[in-house]
Design an enzyme around this catalytic site. Structure first.
Site, PDB file in Angstrom:
ATOM      1  N   SER A   1      59.349  52.801  41.185  1.00  0.00           N
ATOM      2  CA  SER A   1      59.879  51.873  42.185  1.00  0.00           C
ATOM      3  C   SER A   1      59.470  50.449  41.809  1.00  0.00           C
ATOM      4  CB  SER A   1      59.390  52.272  43.584  1.00  0.00           C
ATOM      5  OG  SER A   1      60.114  51.587  44.589  1.00  0.00           O
TER       6      SER A   1
ATOM      7  N   GLU B   1      67.418  54.458  38.455  1.00  0.00           N
ATOM      8  CA  GLU B   1      67.415  55.138  39.752  1.00  0.00           C
ATOM      9  C   GLU B   1      67.293  54.095  40.849  1.00  0.00           C
ATOM     10  OE1 GLU B   1      64.727  55.424  42.094  1.00  0.00           O
ATOM     11  OE2 GLU B   1      63.462  54.057  40.945  1.00  0.00           O
TER      12      GLU B   1
ATOM     13  N   HIS C   1      63.463  58.337  43.773  1.00  0.00           N
ATOM     14  CA  HIS C   1      62.682  58.400  45.003  1.00  0.00           C
ATOM     15  C   HIS C   1      62.850  59.789  45.633  1.00  0.00           C
ATOM     16  CE1 HIS C   1      62.578  54.085  44.369  1.00  0.00           C
ATOM     17  NE2 HIS C   1      61.728  53.955  45.375  1.00  0.00           N
TER      18      HIS C   1
END
Length: 345
Positions: A141, A245, A315
């Site tokens: 992230s 992602e 995630h």
């Protein structure tokens, strides 16, 4: 390095950054890869929060995760600091990052959570210090910013994998151990059976453009990579296997960020693109919008390189660990991403 000189150095870097003269940010990209030492039971893992504040329950979970793997946890001095949406000031978070890399008792640096704030640190990081004391750095992230910048400036392989407070499922744990603790010369990363069994369409693997290709791994969170465009830390996809992602971004935002990478990161020169699971990225039922999958096809199919969606990263609970910079091979037919070299020594 004693505490006083370290603190003085940290604030000196901050002053340089504010003046727009952050010398460490102008280091030329490093072309020589540095493989950190593999992890083994008993190692001390430095736990830091370079992005957002971490609540007590998540911090406790991160410590338990580290101990469950056979490691010892050492918390950053400012890990409980809080300043608005970040885990303390830039100087506090930077100090913890530097301290963990310079501490001879610490074998790896594990980010307890992502959130927001890592990008603010990039011009102030002492990349020479990190290059002098290479260690495993793990997270995903917002941690994409650190992994990307540190690899570009030092050549140190970082690891896009679980944060400290992630859910360490059997799959996540086994993939972490396979890459960081028990590496082999080549390793094919399987898709998590739990993800394959998930009936949510977002979890289903789809081949957007078939083929096979090899190249070093590069990538991470799409939002972070797009935000770094135009900086000295920006992604260059040339000859890379790019993995991407994201979470909670509607298709038009995915379109915008992919368009930005097409125009700034040489995405058309990539060898292949591996897409993880884009959780909660579908359009609302009544929205005037393409679907997530149609958006990905629209922005990537014409590149005429292998592209696959739905590999086990993102995630999600069941995630693999991907080493930045390690040569890999993507095969859309077998739906495998194979690491062609060990990422640690």
């Amino acid at each position: 390095m004693n505490r006083r000189s370290f603190t003085q150095k940290t604030f000196a870097f901050s002053a340089l950054s504010l003046a727009g003269i952050a010398s460490t940010a102008t280091l030329r990209p490093n072309k020589k890869k540095i493989r950190p030492a593999r992890l083994k039971k008993g190692d001390t893992i430095g736990l830091i929060t370079p992005g957002s504040f971490i609540p007590d329950d998540a911090l406790e979970k991160a410590i338990k995760n580290i101990e469950s793997l056979g490691f010892q946890a050492k918390m950053g001095k400012h890990i409980r600091a809080e300043r608005g949406f970040t885990a303390g000031t830039d100087q506090q978070r930077l100090e913890d990052l530097h301290r963990m890399f310079s501490d001879p008792q610490v074998q790896a640096v594990w980010c307890a959570r992502g959130g927001y704030g890592c990008g603010r640190l990039l011009p102030m990081i002492d990349y020479q210090l990190i290059k002098k004391h290479p260690k495993v750095l793990i997270g995903y992230s917002d941690i994409t910013a650190l992994l990307q910048a540190i690899y570009i400036k030092t050549g140190l392989i970082g690891f896009h994998g679980p944060v400290g407070a992630s859910e360490l499922t059997d799959y996540t744990r086994s993939q972490f151990q396979a890459v960081l603790m028990n590496p082999s010369t080549t390793y094919s990363i399987p898709i998590a059976s739990e993800n394959q069994a998930n009936e949510n369409a977002t979890f289903q693997t789809q081949i957007l453009c078939p083929g096979t290709a090899s190249g070093p791994l590069a990538g991470g969170n799409l939002s972070l990579l797009a935000s770094m465009a135009g900086t000295s830390f920006a992604l260059d996809a040339t000859d890379k296997i790019v993995f991407l992602e994201d979470i909670g971004e509607k298709p038009y935002r995915i379109d915008r960020m992919l368009t930005q990478l097409r125009q700034s990161a040489n995405l058309h020169k990539a060898k292949a693109i591996a897409l993880g699971i884009f959780a909660d990225c579908e359009a609302d039922p009544d929205a005037r919008s393409l679907s997530l999958m149609d958006t990905l096809k629209d922005r990537l199919y014409d590149l005429k390189i292998p592209v696959i969606y739905g590999l086990s990263f993102g995630h999600i609970d069941h995630m693999c660990t991907l080493p930045i910079g390690v040569p890999a091979r993507l095969d859309t037919t077998s739906k495998t991403l194979t690491l062609e070299e060990a990422a640690v020594v």
